[in-house]
Design an enzyme around this catalytic site. Structure first.
Site, PDB file in Angstrom:
ATOM      1  N   ASN A   1       0.792  -1.239   0.000  1.00  0.00           N
ATOM      2  CA  ASN A   1       0.000   0.000   0.000  1.00  0.00           C
ATOM      3  C   ASN A   1       0.823   1.286   0.000  1.00  0.00           C
ATOM      4  O   ASN A   1       0.330   2.332  -0.411  1.00  0.00           O
ATOM      5  CB  ASN A   1      -0.925   0.022   1.228  1.00  0.00           C
TER       6      ASN A   1
ATOM      7  N   MET B   1       3.167   2.654  -1.633  1.00  0.00           N
ATOM      8  CA  MET B   1       3.584   3.398  -2.822  1.00  0.00           C
ATOM      9  C   MET B   1       2.420   3.603  -3.789  1.00  0.00           C
ATOM     10  O   MET B   1       2.596   3.714  -4.999  1.00  0.00           O
ATOM     11  CB  MET B   1       4.791   2.715  -3.484  1.00  0.00           C
ATOM     12  N   LYS B   2       1.232   3.677  -3.216  1.00  0.00           N
ATOM     13  CA  LYS B   2       0.047   4.013  -4.006  1.00  0.00           C
ATOM     14  C   LYS B   2      -0.152   5.525  -3.974  1.00  0.00           C
ATOM     15  O   LYS B   2       0.342   6.224  -3.067  1.00  0.00           O
ATOM     16  CB  LYS B   2      -1.179   3.303  -3.432  1.00  0.00           C
TER      17      LYS B   2
ATOM     18  N   HIS C   1       4.248  -0.164  -7.234  1.00  0.00           N
ATOM     19  CA  HIS C   1       2.805  -0.404  -7.343  1.00  0.00           C
ATOM     20  C   HIS C   1       2.079   0.625  -6.509  1.00  0.00           C
ATOM     21  O   HIS C   1       2.341   0.704  -5.302  1.00  0.00           O
ATOM     22  CB  HIS C   1       2.490  -1.816  -6.846  1.00  0.00           C
TER      23      HIS C   1
ATOM     24  N   ASN D   1      -3.484   0.838 -12.946  1.00  0.00           N
ATOM     25  CA  ASN D   1      -4.012  -0.393 -12.357  1.00  0.00           C
ATOM     26  C   ASN D   1      -5.531  -0.428 -12.554  1.00  0.00           C
ATOM     27  O   ASN D   1      -6.217   0.535 -12.224  1.00  0.00           O
ATOM     28  CB  ASN D   1      -3.664  -0.382 -10.855  1.00  0.00           C
ATOM     29  N   GLU D   2      -6.021  -1.523 -13.128  1.00  0.00           N
ATOM     30  CA  GLU D   2      -7.474  -1.782 -13.178  1.00  0.00           C
ATOM     31  C   GLU D   2      -8.266  -0.687 -13.884  1.00  0.00           C
ATOM     32  O   GLU D   2      -9.285  -0.215 -13.384  1.00  0.00           O
ATOM     33  CB  GLU D   2      -8.005  -2.035 -11.758  1.00  0.00           C
TER      34      GLU D   2
ATOM     35  N   GLU E   1       0.131 -10.534  -8.364  1.00  0.00           N
ATOM     36  CA  GLU E   1      -0.501 -10.494  -7.024  1.00  0.00           C
ATOM     37  C   GLU E   1      -1.046 -11.880  -6.678  1.00  0.00           C
ATOM     38  O   GLU E   1      -2.207 -12.032  -6.282  1.00  0.00           O
ATOM     39  CB  GLU E   1      -1.631  -9.455  -7.000  1.00  0.00           C
TER      40      GLU E   1
ATOM     41  N   TRP F   1       0.941 -12.145  -3.130  1.00  0.00           N
ATOM     42  CA  TRP F   1       0.285 -11.020  -2.457  1.00  0.00           C
ATOM     43  C   TRP F   1       0.096 -11.360  -0.979  1.00  0.00           C
ATOM     44  O   TRP F   1      -1.016 -11.462  -0.467  1.00  0.00           O
ATOM     45  CB  TRP F   1      -1.035 -10.677  -3.152  1.00  0.00           C
TER      46      TRP F   1
HETATM   47  O1  G3I Z   1      -3.826   1.974   7.425  1.00  0.00           O
HETATM   48  C1  G3I Z   1      -5.215   2.088   7.760  1.00  0.00           C
HETATM   49  C2  G3I Z   1      -5.402   2.046   9.240  1.00  0.00           C
HETATM   50  O2  G3I Z   1      -4.780   3.175   9.793  1.00  0.00           O
HETATM   51  C3  G3I Z   1      -6.901   2.035   9.549  1.00  0.00           C
HETATM   52  O3  G3I Z   1      -7.075   1.902  10.911  1.00  0.00           O
HETATM   53  C4  G3I Z   1      -7.596   0.871   8.843  1.00  0.00           C
HETATM   54  C5  G3I Z   1      -9.093   0.861   9.049  1.00  0.00           C
HETATM   55  O4  G3I Z   1      -9.762   0.288   7.955  1.00  0.00           O
HETATM   56  O5  G3I Z   1      -7.350   0.999   7.464  1.00  0.00           O
HETATM   57  C6  G3I Z   1      -5.971   0.940   7.147  1.00  0.00           C
HETATM   58  O6  G3I Z   1      -5.828   1.039   5.775  1.00  0.00           O
HETATM   59  C7  G3I Z   1      -6.182  -0.114   5.030  1.00  0.00           C
HETATM   60  C8  G3I Z   1      -4.960  -0.573   4.257  1.00  0.00           C
HETATM   61  O7  G3I Z   1      -5.327  -1.651   3.402  1.00  0.00           O
HETATM   62  C9  G3I Z   1      -3.819  -1.044   5.168  1.00  0.00           C
HETATM   63  O8  G3I Z   1      -4.201  -2.171   5.883  1.00  0.00           O
HETATM   64  C10 G3I Z   1      -7.286   0.267   4.085  1.00  0.00           C
HETATM   65  O9  G3I Z   1      -8.465   0.546   4.819  1.00  0.00           O
HETATM   66  C11 G3I Z   1      -7.558  -0.855   3.123  1.00  0.00           C
HETATM   67  O10 G3I Z   1      -8.474  -0.416   2.113  1.00  0.00           O
HETATM   68  C12 G3I Z   1      -6.270  -1.259   2.440  1.00  0.00           C
HETATM   69  O11 G3I Z   1      -6.563  -2.338   1.598  1.00  0.00           O
HETATM   70  C13 G3I Z   1      -5.626  -2.599   0.587  1.00  0.00           C
HETATM   71  C14 G3I Z   1      -6.336  -2.526  -0.768  1.00  0.00           C
HETATM   72  O12 G3I Z   1      -5.453  -2.909  -1.802  1.00  0.00           O
HETATM   73  C15 G3I Z   1      -6.820  -1.107  -1.082  1.00  0.00           C
HETATM   74  O13 G3I Z   1      -5.733  -0.231  -1.235  1.00  0.00           O
HETATM   75  C16 G3I Z   1      -5.057  -3.993   0.806  1.00  0.00           C
HETATM   76  O14 G3I Z   1      -4.247  -3.966   1.987  1.00  0.00           O
HETATM   77  C17 G3I Z   1      -4.199  -4.399  -0.386  1.00  0.00           C
HETATM   78  O15 G3I Z   1      -3.822  -5.747  -0.254  1.00  0.00           O
HETATM   79  C18 G3I Z   1      -5.023  -4.249  -1.659  1.00  0.00           C
HETATM   80  O16 G3I Z   1      -4.217  -4.606  -2.761  1.00  0.00           O
HETATM   81  C19 G3I Z   1      -4.868  -4.528  -4.048  1.00  0.00           C
HETATM   82  C20 G3I Z   1      -3.811  -4.086  -5.037  1.00  0.00           C
HETATM   83  O17 G3I Z   1      -3.242  -2.872  -4.619  1.00  0.00           O
HETATM   84  C21 G3I Z   1      -4.426  -3.966  -6.440  1.00  0.00           C
HETATM   85  N1  G3I Z   1      -5.057  -5.199  -6.853  1.00  0.00           N
HETATM   86  C22 G3I Z   1      -6.050  -5.726  -5.896  1.00  0.00           C
HETATM   87  C23 G3I Z   1      -5.430  -5.890  -4.496  1.00  0.00           C
HETATM   88  C24 G3I Z   1      -6.440  -6.446  -3.540  1.00  0.00           C
HETATM   89  O18 G3I Z   1      -7.489  -5.534  -3.364  1.00  0.00           O
END
Ligand code: G3I
Length: 367
Positions: A81, A83-84, A117, A173-174, A278, A325
């Site tokens: 996450n 480097m998004k 990514h 992406n997507e 992933e 992933w």
């Molecule tokens: O860091 C915050 C934290 O402070 C907060 O308390 C918590 C409450 O929800 O959220 C945390 O952030 C979350 C972050 O992951 C870190 O854990 C976000 O809500 C959550 O939306 C985020 O999800 C990531 C998701 O992409 C959206 O960016 C997933 O970890 C990550 O595995 C996922 O990866 C994506 C790829 O980038 C693109 N392809 C699909 C893949 C799966 O969705």
């Protein structure tokens, strides 16, 4: 059983079940009991990079076992996450590269490759940009400035041999989605925004490899064909692109190996690099299990083996690598996404023990 023993077991179980995202890890320093025991590492078994995802927190935190395993088995890393766009582009013309820097510098210190990514993804647009009050031209200037600044910034972190540690970016992406959030780029920049993003990235770094990344590219839907069409258009209008990322969020049944293989063929015929970017494999979509059974573990082992074998059908020069992933099952995004704590999609269990899935994938690499 003595009460103190009971309490110890309950506390240990709570620690494991609460571990969730790797970012929130407690002080995990397990003594793994590897069952089964692999006979080789992943990275020495492949002639292409094998990657996993990281966060800056996890690379500096107390979970030293994560880093030991990462360095032992893998030679490529991707930020899950950090480097998004949503993490780095914190305000107009304002960037926070601190976590990305930590990740790339860790890679530099440990001889790992970094795959970037992702520069542009509708699910990671910072709120200030989503609600940007400026003109469309100003919006476009912000996105262009962000891509150029970010690509140039990370290109400047070099190995001692003078090569950029970060070799590649998922530029967009997507793009092929019906998600309403994605429309903002089309609406404000225009239908050629994808092509523009790739061009801006290339202008910032002549050498970095530029990828288009998407999910469901191995399935029966029309997405893989849409990507091929886009690549052909890019070739015609001289838009730079080096590779295609097939995300590979798969499960035991879907996609079936024939469909997956046909789609890999379709995409590799573009001549571009192919990244399984992933990879994970859900084994409990129907939520019927509360523990991973031997039969389900073996089915996962076999499919991971077939995925590795399939990847090796890609010509060597087009093999960019396979990125997993997540490390442990409990780290996986799928647990939240599928709303199912009983999911075991990865190569290591919650205590970092090697799973049958690992052995299957390793067998496939060495096949
Ligand atoms: O860091 C915050 C934290 O402070 C907060 O308390 C918590 C409450 O929800 O959220 C945390 O952030 C979350 C972050 O992951 C870190 O854990 C976000 O809500 C959550 O939306 C985020 O999800 C990531 C998701 O992409 C959206 O960016 C997933 O970890 C990550 O595995 C996922 O990866 C994506 C790829 O980038 C693109 N392809 C699909 C893949 C799966 O969705």
């Amino acid at each position: 059983m003595k009460l103190t023993n009971c309490l110890t077991i309950i506390i240990a179980a709570l620690l494991i079940s609460c571990s969730g995202s790797g970012d929130d890890d407690p002080n995990v320093s397990p003594t793994p009991t590897p069952t089964p025991t692999p006979t080789a590492t992943l990275k020495e078994s492949a002639n292409f990079p094998i990657g996993n995802i990281v966060s800056a927190n996890r690379l500096s935190g107390t979970d030293t076992y994560f880093r030991t395993l990462l360095n032992k088995e893998f030679n490529s890393i991707t930020a899950e996450n950090d480097m998004k766009m949503g993490a780095m582009f914190v305000g107009p013309d304002t960037y926070d590269f601190s976590k990305g820097d930590a990740i790339v510098n860790y890679a530099k210190a440990n001889g790992l490759r970094v795959h970037g990514h992702a520069l542009v993804w509708h699910a990671s647009i910072p709120n200030w940009l989503k609600n940007y009050a400026g003109t469309d031209a100003e919006f476009e200037a912000q996105v262009k400035g962000y891509i150029k600044t970010t690509v140039a910034h990370f290109a400047a972190i070099k190995t001692t041999e003078g090569k950029s540690v970060l070799e590649s970016w998922d530029v967009v992406n997507e793009h092929f989605t019906n998600d309403a959030a994605a429309a903002v780029f089309n609406t404000r920049i225009g239908s050629d925004y994808v092509s523009k993003c790739f061009t801006w990235a290339r202008e910032a770094d002549a050498d970095v490899k530029l990828f288009y990344n998407d999910y469901n590219l191995g399935s029966t839907g029309s997405k893989a064909a849409q990507v091929v069409d886009m690549v052909n258009t890019f070739k015609t209008n001289l838009t730079p692109i080096d590779g295609i990322g097939m995300q590979m969020h798969i499960d035991l049944e879907y996609p079936d190996l024939t469909t997956l293989s046909n789609n890999v063929t379709m995409l590799k015929n573009t001549g571009l690099l192919i990244h399984f970017s992933e990879l994970d494999m859900s084994v409990n979509k129907d939520k019927s299990l509360t523990t991973l059974t031997a039969s389900r573990a073996n089915a996962q082992k076999e499919k991971y083996k077939q995925v590795a074998i399939l990847y090796k059908t890609i010509p060597e020069a087009q093999r960019f690598g396979i990125t997993f992933w997540g490390m442990r099952d409990t780290d996986s995004w799928l647990i939240n996404f599928l709303n199912n704590p009983n999911e075991w999609p990865l190569l290591f269990d919650s205590n970092y023990n090697y799973k049958q899935a690992f052995i299957g994938f390793l067998d496939g690499l060495n096949n």
